[in-house]
Design a protein around this motif. Structure first.
Motif, mmCIF file in Angstrom:
data_model
loop_
_atom_site.group_PDB
_atom_site.id
_atom_site.type_symbol
_atom_site.label_atom_id
_atom_site.label_comp_id
_atom_site.label_asym_id
_atom_site.label_seq_id
_atom_site.Cartn_x
_atom_site.Cartn_y
_atom_site.Cartn_z
ATOM 1 N N LYS A 161 120.931 13.327 86.497
ATOM 2 C CA LYS A 161 119.967 14.377 86.123
ATOM 3 C C LYS A 161 120.597 15.770 86.178
ATOM 4 O O LYS A 161 120.355 16.602 85.319
ATOM 5 N N TRP A 162 121.403 16.008 87.193
ATOM 6 C CA TRP A 162 121.915 17.362 87.424
ATOM 7 C C TRP A 162 123.177 17.670 86.620
ATOM 8 O O TRP A 162 123.495 18.828 86.402
ATOM 9 N N ILE B 120 124.375 15.436 83.772
ATOM 10 C CA ILE B 120 124.507 14.810 82.450
ATOM 11 C C ILE B 120 123.250 14.995 81.604
ATOM 12 O O ILE B 120 123.301 15.503 80.489
ATOM 13 N N ASP B 121 122.097 14.576 82.127
ATOM 14 C CA ASP B 121 120.870 14.602 81.327
ATOM 15 C C ASP B 121 119.679 15.036 82.183
ATOM 16 O O ASP B 121 119.106 14.235 82.923
ATOM 17 N N GLY B 122 119.333 16.296 82.044
ATOM 18 C CA GLY B 122 118.259 16.866 82.856
ATOM 19 C C GLY B 122 116.903 16.255 82.609
ATOM 20 O O GLY B 122 115.967 16.446 83.392
ATOM 21 N N SER B 123 116.765 15.514 81.519
ATOM 22 C CA SER B 123 115.447 14.954 81.214
ATOM 23 C C SER B 123 115.163 13.657 81.970
ATOM 24 O O SER B 123 114.042 13.151 81.921
ATOM 25 N N THR C 27 113.815 11.432 84.578
ATOM 26 C CA THR C 27 112.674 11.839 85.397
ATOM 27 C C THR C 27 112.283 10.759 86.397
ATOM 28 O O THR C 27 112.140 9.588 86.024
ATOM 29 N N PHE C 28 112.157 11.176 87.640
ATOM 30 C CA PHE C 28 111.745 10.270 88.716
ATOM 31 C C PHE C 28 111.139 11.107 89.817
ATOM 32 O O PHE C 28 111.382 12.307 89.911
#
Lengths: 584, 252
Positions: free
Chosen positions: B59-60, B62-65, B67-68
């Protein structure tokens, strides 16, 4: 945008928020807004207990508890508030028991009590059994019990609603509370909650630091929102570093371990606390123990391949005793470090744990707008607040006590206020600032990552504003924070969506952390003395002549729009106890 | 916990060095996807890193989207129950080094609750079931001035079920719950057990009546999935059996 109307809106569903809700909810129409679900709050991570002079197992009284709190807080405690807390502690514990809290019991069925750091009989003579507990899950049980009571009393919750702004309006030249603005994580919609009274119970800000016992979600939202709206923050330079975090991870291992007989040792196996605190030893207040541990490591007596931690030794305790009294924390050691506490000492090092400072309040949880005036309709309780009962260093268990005593007081005071106060009109476009904040970040096409900036902030705070501080390190931290603030103006998020956009909320939270870090460091720079959790290597003694005063930090904007911290000061309330040398 | 563990080996992590791991994630973005899809990320992780650290790294960095839900990160708040390698676990309590790393680590949302985005599910039916079993102490008469007495033995009787953190790992591992959304599910029965066997409580009769319902305790098929799933080590199936026995005893 949707608009709601409640008499009282409580922000945060940890111990303080739910305790307030139980009082407010039975008197007036109340809503609780929480960015998590109620049982997810960090109250649940508290372990050791809640002190009250019940005298169930040993002679005790609330005056000794008051004294310990004042001395533990290195005489920065407002003594009238500490007295309120210690007196009401007894009913606070009994109330929880009546609500169903499963306390551990004595053989004859009373609430059992155990020792805890800094809690003594006869003003420091020896450790006293004052902490009421449920194994090492006391916070979990408090959170569950309060939630259960909220279900019983049908409290209205708005889960995963992030409050991002506080609304005021002027009535006859006086600023009054009008409500809050919240962001619904599930839909991405903005909601305005109009309320006669607002209670902030949003918890702490441990994520300012890298090594911390705090949850990811403890980003100081309430403090930062109030600060941005021009309200002061009191004593934020006082941050508690809990001695026994799991080394490298920061996960909390309760002081209850030492209360049950565990001891700290350096690499040579020496019980070093005997040198630093001859009477209370391992049960000295947390600032004393944390400094001693950090000092052992600095002097080269740390354990491990990098000599960067000390050891918490439980190996002399019976496994059955450990299982009965400390089941969770020993499981943490096994799960996260692969250490078996029955037979091996556990690597530990201080971890950022608790903000002693926060939004200044009266003993009725009314928020102060300056040294002398409350802001009508605004209340705060728990870690977000500064009553101040913790002064320069909070005693173990006094946080669970604080949330129950002052959470209750906040709920009652807010409900009473509502009964006599008129409605305040919402300001024009109440949601405008929140929408601008969110959309400004969401719409920025490219820029730096939030996580990179947050890590840089946490690293400079750990390196420069932790257990040991000096003018040089604090100036470095401040320079780093200012640079990060400039970079923050250009952060962007990858998730541009509406639903469950946690990417966006983490960016907002980082903005809060940056504000608070600046306040912490600015206050720490100005305070040229050492007191409680604030230790200056360049000013190693307490200076009561110049610094026995609370710091009041205000956000001010210069004409070119740059925000800076303005410091003011407030006298400490002294009733019974004159400052004395702090020996343990 | 320290957030920086994703990039730096923590001080006490000397036992296990860095390693490569492929995370195979079940992704679903309601604003873009019509159905869920798998996505792989290969990462370098360290000895004390948990599944949650790997998710954060993605998330931080590579891919901020992605979701958890998560909060405390050490198994207390109950936010991050997920289906990891086909088993319900807390992401913050599952160390990567304890999983077989020669194949991808699969992460999916827990089952039986509507998926809202990636690993975020609709928790409302779960909490609704809990609320329906009167999960609070029921007493009659005036409160005593001091504490109610309870012997250590009586306190121990319901200790196991007080540990519940409402993560839903048990309920969302239950095959009956997957196929029948009306069933209360294991967690609600655990919640009822905690009070039924509390010597101070006087609400057992009403709670048992609720659990005697068509969608109540009798739907349990004793598959023990719930007990295996519980990150707190609660003997969930045993608790359910005790509630069943209390009902039978009451009828007799």
């Amino acid at each position: 945008m949707q608009t709601h109307q409640y008499d009282v809106v409580i922000v945060g569903a940890g111990g303080a928020g739910m305790r307030a809700a139980l009082e407010s909810g039975k008197r007036v129409r109340t809503a609780v807004l929480t960015k998590l679900y109620p049982t997810r709050s960090h109250t649940g991570a508290a372990q050791g207990g809640m002190c009250a002079a019940l005298s169930n197992v040993e002679d005790d009284n609330w005056e000794w508890h008051t004294f310990d709190t004042v001395k533990g807080g290195d005489f920065l405690v407002d003594q009238d508030a500490a007295e309120v807390m210690a007196k009401e502690a007894i009913d606070a514990v009994l109330d929880l028991e009546k609500m169903g809290l499963p306390f551990n019991r004595t053989p004859d069925g009373m609430i059992d009590q155990r020792r805890f750091g800094g809690h003594t009989r006869k003003h420091g003579e020896a450790a006293v059994r004052r902490s009421c507990y449920a194994a090492d899950r006391t916070g979990h049980m408090i959170l569950q019990t309060l939630y259960q009571q909220c279900i019983k009393h049908e409290v209205s919750f708005f889960n995963e609603y992030y409050v991002l702004d506080l609304l005021f309006n002027e009535v006859d030249g006086v600023r009054r509370t009008a409500g809050v603005v919240a962001y619904d994580l599930a839909t991405g919609e903005t909601h305005v909650f109009r309320a006669k009274a607002v209670v902030f119970a949003t918890g702490g800000a441990g994520k300012v630091y890298k090594t911390t016992s705090n949850a990811h979600t403890l980003t100081g939202d309430g403090m930062a929102i109030a600060y941005r709206r021009g309200l002061p923050l009191e004593d934020l330079e006082f941050f508690q570093f809990h001695p026994t975090g799991l080394a490298g991870l920061g996960i909390l291992l309760s002081e209850a371990a030492r209360g049950e007989g565990a001891v700290l040792r350096n690499a040579a196996g020496e019980r070093f606390m005997e040198t630093y605190a001859p009477t209370l030893k391992d049960l000295a207040p947390r600032d004393v123990v944390a400094r001693a541990m950090a000092n052992e490591v600095r002097q080269g007596r740390g354990a491990g391949p990098n000599r960067d931690y000390v050891l918490l030794d439980l190996t002399h305790l019976e496994p059955a005793h450990i299982d009965a009294k400390l089941p969770d924390i020993t499981e943490f050691a096994r799960t996260y470090l692969g250490v078996e506490p029955y037979t091996e000492p556990v690597p530990v090092f201080p971890t950022a744990h608790y903000a002693m400072g926060g939004m200044p309040t009266t003993v009725d949880a009314e928020v102060l707008a300056d040294n002398d005036h409350v802001l009508p309709g605004l209340y705060a309780a728990g870690e977000v607040a500064c009553v101040s009962v913790h002064g320069a260093n909070r005693l173990g268990t006094n946080s669970l006590l604080d949330i129950n005593v002052f959470g209750r007081r906040a709920g009652i005071a807010a409900a009473k206020f509502v009964e006599r106060a008129p409605w305040v009109e919402l300001p024009e476009s109440p949601e405008a600032d929140t929408v601008a904040l969110l959309e400004g970040i969401r719409e920025r096409e490219s820029g730096e990552r939030v996580a990179a900036l947050r890590r840089a902030l946490q690293e400079t705070m750990d390196a420069n504003a932790q257990v040991f501080r000096s003018e040089a390190t604090l100036k470095q931290a401040l320079a780093d924070i200012h640079a990060l603030r400039e970079r923050y103006a250009n952060v962007s998020v990858q998730d541009k969506g509406r639903r469950f956009n946690t990417d966006l909320l983490e960016a907002v939270e980082l903005g809060f952390l940056l504000e608070l870090a600046e306040v912490i460091v600015t206050g720490a720079l100005e305070r040229k003395e050492s007191r409680g959790g604030h230790f200056r290597e360049d000013y190693q003694n307490r200076d009561d002549v110049n610094y026995m005063r609370h710091t009041m930090a205000y956000r001010t904007e210069s004409s070119d729009g740059d925000a800076t911290v303005r410091l003011d000061f407030k006298p400490v309330v002294v009733t019974r106890y004159q400052p004395m040398e702090r020996k343990f | 916990m320290a957030t920086a563990t994703v990039e730096q080996a923590p001080a006490a992590a000397d036992a296990v060095p860095s390693f490569q791991v492929t995370m195979r994630l079940r992704r679903f973005n309601p604003e873009q996807d019509t159905e869920a899809r798998w996505e792989d990320h290969t990462l370098t992780m360290y000895g004390t890193d948990r599944v949650l650290d790997a998710l954060h790294k993605i998330k931080w960095e590579i891919d901020g989207s992605l979701t958890f839900r998560r909060s405390c990160a050490h198994g207390i708040c109950g936010s991050d129950a997920m289906r990891i390698n086909g088993r319900n676990r807390l992401a913050c309590k599952t160390l990567l080094k304890d999983l077989p790393l020669d194949k991808p680590v699969t992460v999916e949302p827990i089952k039986g609750l509507a998926v809202l985005k990636d690993f975020v599910v609709d928790m409302e039916p779960f909490f609704e079931a809990y609320r329906s079993i009167m999960p609070f102490l029921v007493t009659s008469g005036n409160d005593p001035s001091r504490e109610r007495r309870q012997s250590p033995e009586d306190r121990a009787r319901y200790d196991d079920t007080t540990k519940c953190i409402m993560c839903a790992a048990c309920t969302s591992s239950c095959p009956v719950y997957w196929t029948d959304g009306q069933y209360f599910g294991p967690q609600a029965i655990v919640g009822a057990h905690r009070f039924i066997f509390d010597s101070r409580d006087e609400g057992a009769e009403q709670r048992l009546e609720i659990l005697n319902d068509r969608d109540g305790v009798w739907r349990c098929r004793t598959t023990f999935n719930c007990t295996d799933a519980c990150p707190r080590g609660i003997e969930v199936t045993k608790a359910i059996q005790e509630v069943k026995r209390a009902l039978l005893f009451r009828r007799g």
